[in-house]
Design a protein around this motif. Structure first.
Motif, PDB file in Angstrom:
ATOM      1  N   UNK A 249     -26.830  37.681   0.121  1.00 55.78           N
ATOM      2  CA  UNK A 249     -27.118  36.364   0.698  1.00 55.78           C
ATOM      3  C   UNK A 249     -25.911  35.960   1.537  1.00 55.78           C
ATOM      4  N   UNK A 250     -25.977  34.783   2.112  1.00 52.88           N
ATOM      5  CA  UNK A 250     -24.820  34.189   2.777  1.00 52.88           C
ATOM      6  C   UNK A 250     -24.206  33.150   1.852  1.00 52.88           C
ATOM      7  N   UNK A 251     -22.896  33.211   1.698  1.00 49.29           N
ATOM      8  CA  UNK A 251     -22.181  32.293   0.805  1.00 49.29           C
ATOM      9  C   UNK A 251     -21.355  31.329   1.650  1.00 49.29           C
ATOM     10  N   UNK A 252     -21.557  30.050   1.389  1.00 53.73           N
ATOM     11  CA  UNK A 252     -20.920  28.994   2.168  1.00 53.73           C
ATOM     12  C   UNK A 252     -19.946  28.221   1.285  1.00 53.73           C
ATOM     13  N   UNK A 253     -18.706  28.084   1.757  1.00 49.53           N
ATOM     14  CA  UNK A 253     -17.799  27.163   1.076  1.00 49.53           C
ATOM     15  C   UNK A 253     -17.978  25.782   1.710  1.00 49.53           C
ATOM     16  N   UNK A 254     -17.723  24.758   0.942  1.00 45.33           N
ATOM     17  CA  UNK A 254     -17.929  23.396   1.439  1.00 45.33           C
ATOM     18  C   UNK A 254     -16.957  22.445   0.763  1.00 45.33           C
ATOM     19  N   UNK A 255     -16.642  21.370   1.493  1.00 44.44           N
ATOM     20  CA  UNK A 255     -15.708  20.381   0.998  1.00 44.44           C
ATOM     21  C   UNK A 255     -16.237  18.983   1.194  1.00 44.44           C
ATOM     22  N   UNK A 256     -15.785  18.092   0.328  1.00 37.21           N
ATOM     23  CA  UNK A 256     -16.103  16.683   0.431  1.00 37.21           C
ATOM     24  C   UNK A 256     -14.793  15.926   0.413  1.00 37.21           C
ATOM     25  N   UNK A 257     -14.629  14.992   1.364  1.00 36.78           N
ATOM     26  CA  UNK A 257     -13.429  14.171   1.361  1.00 36.78           C
ATOM     27  C   UNK A 257     -13.561  13.081   0.303  1.00 36.78           C
ATOM     28  N   UNK A 258     -12.435  12.606  -0.186  1.00 35.25           N
ATOM     29  CA  UNK A 258     -12.455  11.534  -1.178  1.00 35.25           C
ATOM     30  C   UNK A 258     -13.017  10.251  -0.594  1.00 35.25           C
ATOM     31  N   UNK A 259     -12.834  10.060   0.704  1.00 38.60           N
ATOM     32  CA  UNK A 259     -13.236   8.796   1.334  1.00 38.60           C
ATOM     33  C   UNK A 259     -14.596   8.864   2.009  1.00 38.60           C
ATOM     34  N   UNK A 260     -15.267   9.979   1.945  1.00 44.50           N
ATOM     35  CA  UNK A 260     -16.527  10.100   2.661  1.00 44.50           C
ATOM     36  C   UNK A 260     -17.565  10.842   1.863  1.00 44.50           C
ATOM     37  N   UNK A 261     -18.731  11.024   2.442  1.00 44.28           N
ATOM     38  CA  UNK A 261     -19.785  11.719   1.730  1.00 44.28           C
ATOM     39  C   UNK A 261     -20.380  12.881   2.482  1.00 44.28           C
ATOM     40  N   UNK A 262     -19.847  13.199   3.640  1.00 41.51           N
ATOM     41  CA  UNK A 262     -20.403  14.308   4.384  1.00 41.51           C
ATOM     42  C   UNK A 262     -19.687  15.594   4.009  1.00 41.51           C
ATOM     43  N   UNK A 263     -20.478  16.618   3.739  1.00 41.90           N
ATOM     44  CA  UNK A 263     -19.914  17.921   3.443  1.00 41.90           C
ATOM     45  C   UNK A 263     -19.435  18.579   4.732  1.00 41.90           C
ATOM     46  N   UNK A 264     -18.269  19.219   4.657  1.00 47.98           N
ATOM     47  CA  UNK A 264     -17.791  20.084   5.731  1.00 47.98           C
ATOM     48  C   UNK A 264     -17.941  21.516   5.249  1.00 47.98           C
ATOM     49  N   UNK A 265     -18.626  22.341   6.036  1.00 50.13           N
ATOM     50  CA  UNK A 265     -18.938  23.704   5.621  1.00 50.13           C
ATOM     51  C   UNK A 265     -18.115  24.736   6.381  1.00 50.13           C
ATOM     52  N   UNK A 266     -17.823  25.837   5.705  1.00 57.41           N
ATOM     53  CA  UNK A 266     -17.371  27.025   6.390  1.00 57.41           C
ATOM     54  C   UNK A 266     -18.552  27.676   7.086  1.00 57.41           C
ATOM     55  N   UNK A 267     -18.271  28.668   7.907  1.00 58.95           N
ATOM     56  CA  UNK A 267     -19.338  29.318   8.662  1.00 58.95           C
ATOM     57  C   UNK A 267     -20.210  30.249   7.844  1.00 58.95           C
ATOM     58  N   UNK A 268     -19.757  30.570   6.614  1.00 52.78           N
ATOM     59  CA  UNK A 268     -20.544  31.449   5.746  1.00 52.78           C
ATOM     60  C   UNK A 268     -20.123  32.892   5.837  1.00 52.78           C
TER      61      UNK A 268
END
Lengths: 113, 111
Positions: free
Chosen positions: B85-104
């Protein structure tokens, strides 16, 4: 099913037409998100809804894009006057509360001819 | 510099091997860390979620976070063809709710 449900799963339309994409979040989830996934740009945030608060629209790429969430549940993403660069998979996610894990639907694959 | 760096692969391993995946990030505001798995024509599926440095284990999966180095890893033990499969890393900032993703990273586990 218990997961996030999106419809339609596929949509093909002509350039210049308007489209509506629907998301039904997991029951009880207060937060709802829209993302877009395209080959060149990866997964990008579009908009976030939380309860009755004003949505965070900071990711919408242009004023042709809008979204609403009725009754704190179902959400609709509308793209007006579609362009070829709008072709992508539009993903919806929901979470129990802010900062909780986000669970995704299988997306709507949008193709603009 | 990109906010998130993730090797696109493909990473090909024989069945039973350990799969090792990595992401680096530059944004110090990232506080919550996730790994998602995505099969073709499906939505991302959450595998791991953590907010502290160190290791977190769940079955065959281990997530490792090093906030000081801004580096996260995912290890898959006893890999199976169904892990392809494709594996994606992702982050969430403490002050926000939008995930930031790696390219996979695309992973192929060969029988």
């Amino acid at each position: 099913g218990a997961g996030v449900s999106q419809s339609p799963s596929n949509k093909v339309t002509e350039k210049g037409k308007d489209v509506e994409l629907r998301c039904d979040p997991i029951s009880g989830h207060t937060a709802l998100y829209w993302y877009r996934q395209s080959l060149g740009q990866g997964l990008e945030f579009l908009i976030y809804f939380q309860g009755n608060s004003a949505p965070d629209k900071s990711g919408l790429p242009s004023d042709r894009f809008s979204a609403e969430r009725t009754g704190g549940s179902v959400s609709t993403l509308t793209i007006q006057r579609t362009q070829q660069e709008d072709s992508a998979v539009y993903l919806c996610a929901s979470s129990l509360a802010p900062y909780q894990p986000q669970h995704f639907g299988d997306g709507t694959r949008l193709s603009i001819l | 510099q990109k906010e998130v760096e993730q090797d696109p692969g493909p990473l090909s391993v024989p069945e039973g091997a350990i799969v090792s995946l990595n992401c680096t990030y530059s944004n110090s505001a990232f506080q919550y860390f996730m790994w998602y798995r995505q099969y073709s024509r499906k939505g991302p599926e959450l595998l791991m979620y953590t907010y502290s440095s160190g290791n977190k284990e769940d079955g065959r999966f281990t997530a490792q976070v090093d906030k000081s180095s801004k580096y996260i890893s995912l290890f898959i033990r006893d890999s199976q063809p169904s892990d392809s499969a494709t594996y994606l890393c992702a982050w969430l900032e403490a002050a926000g709710n939008k995930l930031t993703f790696g390219g996979g990273t695309r992973v192929l586990v060969k029988p």
